[in-house]
Motif scaffolding. Structure first.
Motif, PDB file in Angstrom:
ATOM      1  N   VAL A 421      -4.421  33.609  35.014  1.00  0.00           N
ATOM      2  CA  VAL A 421      -5.523  32.697  35.316  1.00  0.00           C
ATOM      3  C   VAL A 421      -6.839  33.363  34.938  1.00  0.00           C
ATOM      4  CG1 VAL A 421      -4.303  31.556  37.210  1.00  0.00           C
ATOM      5  CG2 VAL A 421      -5.734  33.537  37.701  1.00  0.00           C
ATOM      6  N   GLN A 422      -7.839  32.555  34.661  1.00  0.00           N
ATOM      7  CA  GLN A 422      -9.175  33.077  34.373  1.00  0.00           C
ATOM      8  C   GLN A 422      -9.855  33.426  35.685  1.00  0.00           C
ATOM      9  OE1 GLN A 422     -11.600  30.723  31.765  1.00  0.00           O
ATOM     10  NE2 GLN A 422      -9.891  30.197  30.417  1.00  0.00           N
ATOM     11  N   ASP A 423     -10.329  34.678  35.781  1.00  0.00           N
ATOM     12  CA  ASP A 423     -10.875  35.101  37.072  1.00  0.00           C
ATOM     13  C   ASP A 423     -12.143  34.345  37.454  1.00  0.00           C
ATOM     14  OD1 ASP A 423     -12.318  36.334  35.082  1.00  0.00           O
ATOM     15  OD2 ASP A 423     -12.039  38.379  35.815  1.00  0.00           O
ATOM     16  N   GLY A 424     -12.951  33.932  36.473  1.00  0.00           N
ATOM     17  CA  GLY A 424     -14.150  33.152  36.798  1.00  0.00           C
ATOM     18  C   GLY A 424     -13.799  31.809  37.417  1.00  0.00           C
ATOM     19  N   LYS A 425     -12.802  31.142  36.856  1.00  0.00           N
ATOM     20  CA  LYS A 425     -12.372  29.851  37.406  1.00  0.00           C
ATOM     21  C   LYS A 425     -11.736  30.038  38.781  1.00  0.00           C
ATOM     22  CE  LYS A 425     -11.668  27.318  33.089  1.00  0.00           C
ATOM     23  NZ  LYS A 425     -10.694  26.575  32.247  1.00  0.00           N
ATOM     24  N   LEU A 426     -10.987  31.129  38.935  1.00  0.00           N
ATOM     25  CA  LEU A 426     -10.355  31.390  40.234  1.00  0.00           C
ATOM     26  C   LEU A 426     -11.403  31.635  41.308  1.00  0.00           C
ATOM     27  CD1 LEU A 426      -7.824  31.822  41.919  1.00  0.00           C
ATOM     28  CD2 LEU A 426      -7.750  34.196  41.107  1.00  0.00           C
ATOM     29  N   LEU A 427     -12.447  32.376  40.972  1.00  0.00           N
ATOM     30  CA  LEU A 427     -13.520  32.619  41.943  1.00  0.00           C
ATOM     31  C   LEU A 427     -14.193  31.309  42.342  1.00  0.00           C
ATOM     32  CD1 LEU A 427     -15.327  34.549  43.566  1.00  0.00           C
ATOM     33  CD2 LEU A 427     -16.747  34.815  41.520  1.00  0.00           C
ATOM     34  N   GLU A 428     -14.492  30.461  41.372  1.00  0.00           N
ATOM     35  CA  GLU A 428     -15.156  29.199  41.688  1.00  0.00           C
ATOM     36  C   GLU A 428     -14.261  28.298  42.537  1.00  0.00           C
ATOM     37  OE1 GLU A 428     -18.244  28.408  41.295  1.00  0.00           O
ATOM     38  OE2 GLU A 428     -18.688  30.276  40.243  1.00  0.00           O
ATOM     39  N   GLU A 429     -12.968  28.273  42.236  1.00  0.00           N
ATOM     40  CA  GLU A 429     -12.046  27.472  43.052  1.00  0.00           C
ATOM     41  C   GLU A 429     -11.990  27.999  44.479  1.00  0.00           C
ATOM     42  OE1 GLU A 429     -10.284  24.737  42.628  1.00  0.00           O
ATOM     43  OE2 GLU A 429     -10.990  24.390  40.587  1.00  0.00           O
ATOM     44  N   GLY A 444     -13.822  46.889  35.764  1.00  0.00           N
ATOM     45  CA  GLY A 444     -13.333  47.313  34.467  1.00  0.00           C
ATOM     46  C   GLY A 444     -11.888  46.988  34.225  1.00  0.00           C
ATOM     47  N   SER A 445     -11.230  46.353  35.186  1.00  0.00           N
ATOM     48  CA  SER A 445      -9.822  45.995  35.024  1.00  0.00           C
ATOM     49  C   SER A 445      -9.719  44.645  34.324  1.00  0.00           C
ATOM     50  CB  SER A 445      -9.147  45.944  36.398  1.00  0.00           C
ATOM     51  OG  SER A 445      -7.775  45.724  36.270  1.00  0.00           O
ATOM     52  N   ASP A 446      -8.486  44.229  34.018  1.00  0.00           N
ATOM     53  CA  ASP A 446      -8.340  42.918  33.394  1.00  0.00           C
ATOM     54  C   ASP A 446      -8.352  41.819  34.455  1.00  0.00           C
ATOM     55  OD1 ASP A 446      -5.678  42.451  34.410  1.00  0.00           O
ATOM     56  OD2 ASP A 446      -4.901  43.767  32.855  1.00  0.00           O
ATOM     57  N   ALA A 447      -8.305  40.588  33.985  1.00  0.00           N
ATOM     58  CA  ALA A 447      -8.503  39.437  34.875  1.00  0.00           C
ATOM     59  C   ALA A 447      -7.341  39.191  35.818  1.00  0.00           C
ATOM     60  CB  ALA A 447      -8.768  38.186  34.039  1.00  0.00           C
ATOM     61  N   LEU A 473      -5.536  29.454  43.783  1.00  0.00           N
ATOM     62  CA  LEU A 473      -4.668  29.993  42.736  1.00  0.00           C
ATOM     63  C   LEU A 473      -3.668  28.925  42.265  1.00  0.00           C
ATOM     64  CD1 LEU A 473      -3.707  32.424  41.078  1.00  0.00           C
ATOM     65  CD2 LEU A 473      -2.260  33.075  43.005  1.00  0.00           C
ATOM     66  N   ARG A 474      -3.078  28.223  43.204  1.00  0.00           N
ATOM     67  CA  ARG A 474      -2.079  27.211  42.832  1.00  0.00           C
ATOM     68  C   ARG A 474      -2.731  26.050  42.071  1.00  0.00           C
ATOM     69  NH1 ARG A 474       0.456  28.986  47.774  1.00  0.00           N
ATOM     70  NH2 ARG A 474       2.512  29.830  47.228  1.00  0.00           N
ATOM     71  N   GLU A 475      -3.970  25.749  42.392  1.00  0.00           N
ATOM     72  CA  GLU A 475      -4.690  24.697  41.670  1.00  0.00           C
ATOM     73  C   GLU A 475      -4.791  25.049  40.179  1.00  0.00           C
ATOM     74  OE1 GLU A 475      -6.922  21.345  40.672  1.00  0.00           O
ATOM     75  OE2 GLU A 475      -5.784  21.770  42.502  1.00  0.00           O
ATOM     76  N   LEU A 476      -5.076  26.329  39.894  1.00  0.00           N
ATOM     77  CA  LEU A 476      -5.223  26.748  38.497  1.00  0.00           C
ATOM     78  C   LEU A 476      -3.874  26.931  37.815  1.00  0.00           C
ATOM     79  CD1 LEU A 476      -8.185  29.284  38.743  1.00  0.00           C
ATOM     80  CD2 LEU A 476      -8.231  26.893  38.059  1.00  0.00           C
ATOM     81  N   MET A 477      -2.828  27.276  38.604  1.00  0.00           N
ATOM     82  CA  MET A 477      -1.496  27.417  38.011  1.00  0.00           C
ATOM     83  C   MET A 477      -0.951  26.075  37.551  1.00  0.00           C
ATOM     84  SD  MET A 477       0.117  30.086  40.734  1.00  0.00           S
ATOM     85  CE  MET A 477       1.808  29.835  40.159  1.00  0.00           C
TER      86      MET A 477
END
Length: 477
Positions: A421-429, A444-447, A473-477
Motif C-alpha cells: 500500500v502507499q504509505d501516504g494514502k494509508l496515513l490519510e485513511e 528512510g525505510s520503504d513504504a 489498511l483494509r480499505e486500501l487493500m
C-alpha cells in the motif's frame, strides 16, 4: 480555531470577512496565496456555504481577494489606494533559507493533531501525561525554594544539575564523567543540531543507521552532510562496513542509537560493541551515541552503553529526560571531551544564552530524590503493559497482515506490512478514521513499514486505535 459568534448582532458573513481580512493583514495568507475553498471553510467554521460565499463576495468587492474559475480564490497581489502598496512575498521567504522544513508526513501528522485533538495519537514520540512524574515534581517544587537568581546562567548548564548527572550517569549507565565534561541541552535533538552545525562542515560524510531517527531530521540535510547508511540487520558486520566507508568516502562521524533503537526497537549485540569501538578507534572516528531509551528496559539488566566501555575517548554520549520522565521539562545532556563541550557551550550562548535555570533546578532535585527510582519502576511496568496491549490488538485486528519483533524497552513498535500500500494514502485513511501513526519512509525505510508509539496514547485508546488503522489498511487493500 476561531468560530463566528452566533450571539453577535453582526451578520455571520461580515464576521468571517473581517476575520479573513485580519489574517491577510497579518500575512497569515500572503499575497497570491490560495484561500481554503468555500466548502472547506464552511465545514471548518460550522456555517452554510452560502455564508462563506457572501464573505468572499465582500472581500472581492474591496479588492482584497480574487477568484478565477478552476483556480480557486487567492489573496490579491497588491492593495490599491492613492498609490500601489505591496506586501512582501512571504511565501518566497518561507521557501528559502538553508534550514529545511520537517518531512511532509511529519508536518501532515502535526497539522492533523492540531485540527482534531481527539485523534488517537500513536505517532508522537513522547510519554502520555499520566506517565510523567507530575505529583513527585509538584511535591519537590513545594518543598524546595528555586530560582534565587533569574539572570543568565552558565551556557554549559546549571552546575548543580551537572554535578547530579555525574552521580546519575555513574549509577545508572556506568559512565564516568565530570561536571566540566557535561553540557546541558534542551534534549537529544538540540544536541544533534549543535554537533551537525559546529563539528561538521557542508560536504562531510557521516554514517547513520538504516532505518534511523536521524533520517527524519532535516538538520542533517540542512547542514549539507552526505549520509551513508548502516542497515540495522547487518549490525554484526558494522566494523568492516565502517572501515570500507572510511576508505571510500572519508566519513567524519558515526551516529548510533544502540539500545531500543528508534524506530526498530533493536539492541546492538553486546559482543559486537567492542569490535565496533576498536574499528572506530583505529580510524580516529568519533561516534555519537544517542541513548534516550535504555532506562526503560522492561525486564533484566539495562543494556550497557558504548560510552561505558569506551576506553579511548571515541564516543560523544547523548541522553535525555524526555523519554524517562517529561518531555516538557526540555532537559537533555551530552558527555564529551572538554574542548567539544566548550565549543558547543559557546554556540549555545550565541543561540539562546543557555536554558532556563528553573527546570534545571527541578531535574537536579528529582534525579537525586527518593522519588526517581520508584518512578522508573512504575514507568517500565506501564510501558510493558501498553506494549502488550498493542501487540494483542494487532494480533486480533491484523492477523497475518503484519510482522514485528516485540521490543524489550523503549516506546515504539516497528512493524512490516505485507500488503503493498502507499504509505501516504494509508496515513490519510487512518486520519479520516481517527488515528495517526508514522510511515516507515520518514525514517528512510520503504513504504511497507510503520511505527506505532504506544507510550503517548492512553491504555484504553490502543485497541480502538489499531482497529481504526486496520480499517484504513483494509480499505486500501
Amino acid at each position: 480555531m476561531w468560530k463566528p459568534d452566533r450571539q453577535s448582532k453582526k451578520p455571520l458573513y461580515e464576521q468571517i470577512a473581517d476575520h479573513l481580512q485580519q489574517r491577510i493583514a497579518y500575512s497569515e495568507f500572503p499575497p497570491g496565496s490560495l484561500l481554503p475553498s468555500e466548502r472547506k471553510l464552511a465545514e471548518q467554521l460550522g456555517v452554510n456555504r452560502s455564508t462563506v460565499v457572501q464573505a468572499f463576495a465582500e472581500l472581492r468587492s474591496i479588492g482584497i481577494i480574487e477568484s478565477q474559475t478552476g483556480s480557486g480564490t487567492r489573496v490579491s497581489m497588491s492593495k490599491w489606494g492613492a498609490t500601489p502598496k505591496y506586501t512582501p512575498n512571504w511565501n518566497r521567504y518561507a521557501e528559502s533559507g538553508n534550514f529545511l522544513p520537517n518531512p511532509a508526513f511529519l508536518r501532515r501528522i502535526r497539522e492533523a493533531l492540531n485540527q482534531e485533538p481527539s485523534l488517537i495519537d500513536m505517532a508522537s514520540g513522547d510519554l502520555a501525561g499520566d506517565m510523567a512524574p507530575i505529583h513527585e515534581i509538584t511535591k519537590l517544587m513545594s518543598e524546595n525554594q528555586y530560582a534565587s537568581y533569574l539572570g543568565y546562567d552558565n551556557p554549559q548548564g546549571y552546575i548543580p544539575l551537572r554535578e547530579a548527572l555525574v552521580t546519575f550517569l555513574d549509577k545508572y549507565r556506568s559512565i564516568p564523567s565530570t561536571p566540566s565534561s557535561i553540557l546541558i541541552t534542551s534534549g537529544s535533538q538540540q544536541s544533534l543540531f549543535l554537533i551537525t552545525q559546529c563539528l561538521l562542515s557542508p560536504g562531510d560524510a557521516v554514517a547513520i543507521e538504516d532505518p534511523s531517527y536521524c533520517y527524519s531530521l532535516p538538520m542533517f540535510h540542512s547542514a549539507g552532510l552526505r549520509l551513508f547508511r548502516l542497515p540495522i540487520e547487518e549490525r554484526d558486520v558494522y566494523p568492516e562496513t565502517i572501515r570500507n566507508l572510511y576508505k571510500k568516502h572519508r566519513i567524519r562521524m558515526v551516529f548510533l542509537n544502540p539500545n531500543f533503537q528508534n524506530p526498530s526497537g533493536t539492541v546492538f549485540n553486546v559482543q559486537r560493541r567492542k569490535s565496533f569501538l576498536d574499528a572506530a578507534s583505529e580510524l580516529g572516528l568519533p561516534i555519537v551515541e544517542d541513548d534516550p531509551f535504555s532506562l526503560t528496559a522492561y525486564n533484566g539488566p539495562v543494556p550497557p552503553s558504548l560510552k561505558a566501555i569506551d576506553a579511548n575517548g571515541t564516543v560523544i554520549y547523548i541522553g535525555s529526560f524526555s523519554k524517562i520522565a517529561a518531555s516538557g521539562m526540555r532537559i537533555g545532556w551530552m558527555v564529551a571531551p572538554n574542548a567539544i563541550v566548550e565549543r558547543l557551550a559557546d554556540a549555545r550562548q550565541q543561540m539562546d544564552f543557555g536554558l532556563s535555570v528553573i527546570p534545571q533546578q527541578v531535574v537536579a532535585q528529582f534525579i537525586n530524590s527518593a522519588y526517581f527510582e520508584p518512578h522508573l519502576e512504575r514507568l517500565r511496568m506501564q510501558l510493558q503493559f501498553k506494549r502488550d496491549l498493542l501487540i494483542e490488538s494487532i494480533e486480533n485486528e491484523l492477523p497475518g497482515l503484519m510482522t514485528y519483533e516485540a521490543p524489550k524497552g523503549g516506546l515504539h513498535l516497528w512493524c512490516k506490512l505485507h500488503p503493498d500500500v502507499q504509505d501516504g494514502k494509508l496515513l490519510e485513511e487512518a486520519i479520516k478514521r481517527g488515528m495517526v501513526f508514522v510511515p516507515g519512509s520518514v525514517y528512510g525505510s520503504d513504504a511497507s513499514y510503520v511505527r506505532f508509539n504506544y507510550a503517548r496514547a492512553k491504555a484504553d485508546e490502543i485497541g480502538p486505535g489499531i482497529a481504526k488503522f486496520a480499517a484504513a489498511l483494509r480499505e486500501l487493500m
